[in-house]
Design a protein around this motif. Structure first.
Motif, short mmCIF file in Angstrom:
data_model
loop_
_atom_site.label_atom_id
_atom_site.label_comp_id
_atom_site.label_asym_id
_atom_site.label_seq_id
_atom_site.Cartn_x
_atom_site.Cartn_y
_atom_site.Cartn_z
N GLN A 1 -10.15 -13.15 -2.04
CA GLN A 1 -11.52 -12.81 -1.68
C GLN A 1 -11.52 -11.68 -0.66
O GLN A 1 -10.48 -11.32 -0.11
CB GLN A 1 -12.24 -14.02 -1.09
CG GLN A 1 -13.12 -14.74 -2.09
CD GLN A 1 -14.34 -13.92 -2.52
OE1 GLN A 1 -14.47 -12.75 -2.19
NE2 GLN A 1 -15.21 -14.52 -3.31
N GLN B 1 -13.72 -10.31 2.80
CA GLN B 1 -14.71 -10.62 3.83
C GLN B 1 -15.06 -9.33 4.59
O GLN B 1 -14.17 -8.53 4.91
CB GLN B 1 -14.19 -11.65 4.83
CG GLN B 1 -13.89 -13.02 4.25
CD GLN B 1 -12.55 -13.07 3.54
OE1 GLN B 1 -11.58 -12.48 4.00
NE2 GLN B 1 -12.48 -13.77 2.43
N VAL C 1 -16.99 -8.29 8.11
CA VAL C 1 -17.50 -8.85 9.35
C VAL C 1 -18.07 -7.73 10.21
O VAL C 1 -17.33 -6.83 10.62
CB VAL C 1 -16.41 -9.61 10.11
CG1 VAL C 1 -16.97 -10.16 11.42
CG2 VAL C 1 -15.85 -10.75 9.26
N CYS D 1 -17.82 -2.64 11.12
CA CYS D 1 -17.66 -3.58 10.00
C CYS D 1 -16.23 -3.49 9.52
O CYS D 1 -15.80 -2.44 9.04
CB CYS D 1 -18.63 -3.25 8.89
SG CYS D 1 -18.35 -4.19 7.37
N SER E 1 -11.53 -7.46 5.26
CA SER E 1 -10.23 -8.13 5.22
C SER E 1 -10.12 -8.95 3.94
O SER E 1 -11.11 -9.17 3.25
CB SER E 1 -10.06 -9.04 6.44
OG SER E 1 -11.04 -10.06 6.44
N GLY E 2 -8.90 -9.38 3.65
CA GLY E 2 -8.67 -10.17 2.45
C GLY E 2 -7.77 -9.41 1.49
O GLY E 2 -6.95 -8.59 1.89
N TYR F 1 -19.25 -5.88 -2.07
CA TYR F 1 -19.25 -7.00 -1.15
C TYR F 1 -20.21 -6.70 0.01
O TYR F 1 -20.40 -5.53 0.37
CB TYR F 1 -17.84 -7.27 -0.61
CG TYR F 1 -16.89 -7.76 -1.65
CD1 TYR F 1 -16.16 -6.86 -2.43
CD2 TYR F 1 -16.72 -9.12 -1.87
CE1 TYR F 1 -15.29 -7.31 -3.41
CE2 TYR F 1 -15.83 -9.58 -2.85
CZ TYR F 1 -15.13 -8.66 -3.61
OH TYR F 1 -14.27 -9.12 -4.58
N GLY G 1 -21.55 -7.93 4.07
CA GLY G 1 -21.34 -8.70 5.28
C GLY G 1 -22.51 -9.64 5.52
O GLY G 1 -23.50 -9.64 4.77
N GLN G 2 -22.41 -10.42 6.60
CA GLN G 2 -23.43 -11.42 6.89
C GLN G 2 -24.61 -10.83 7.66
O GLN G 2 -25.66 -11.47 7.78
CB GLN G 2 -22.82 -12.57 7.70
CG GLN G 2 -22.67 -12.32 9.19
CD GLN G 2 -21.55 -11.35 9.54
OE1 GLN G 2 -20.76 -10.95 8.68
NE2 GLN G 2 -21.47 -10.97 10.81
#
Length: 121
Positions: free
Chosen positions: A1, A3, A5, A22, A25-26, A110, A112-113
């Motif tokens: 996956q 991520q 952040v 930002c 990673s993964g 993808y 981020g949050q």
């Protein structure tokens, strides 16, 4: 996956500055375009700035001359330097990356949050 952040959001007065980061990673083979979007309450998410792997950039008209996007490919990180902030810049800022996870796989997007940026006196 994969991520993403984000960090660096917060409360700032009008005319002030913030720098968002930002980090991806993964399982990552290569990252193509990285971008920042934002979404204010009751409004649609909108692109703020984007940067290709080679460094070419694209900005929304409402941030040109005030915001600067950059990236560090060795760190899989994208930055957004925000200067001359205005109350209308208040929003949740999201990082987006187009990531290829293997040499034979296709790239996927993808998110981020999100990190809150509030511009207020």
């Amino acid at each position: 996956q994969v991520q993403l952040v984000e960090s660096g959001g917060g409360l700032v007065q009008p005319g002030g500055s913030l720098r968002l980061s930002c980090a991806a990673s993964g399982t990552i083979f290569s990252i193509y375009t990285m971008a920042w979007y934002r979404q204010a309450p009751g409004k649609q998410r909108q692109m703020v700035a984007a940067i290709a792997r080679g460094g070419s950039t694209n900005y929304a008209d409402f941030v040109k001359g005030r915001f600067t996007i950059s990236r560090d490919n060795a760190k899989n990180t994208v930055y957004l330097q925000m200067n001359s902030l205005k109350p209308e810049d208040t929003a949740v800022y999201y990082c987006n990356a187009n990531v290829q996870r293997s040499p034979v796989g296709r790239a996927e997007n993808y998110w981020g949050q999100g990190t809150q940026v509030t511009v207020s006196s």
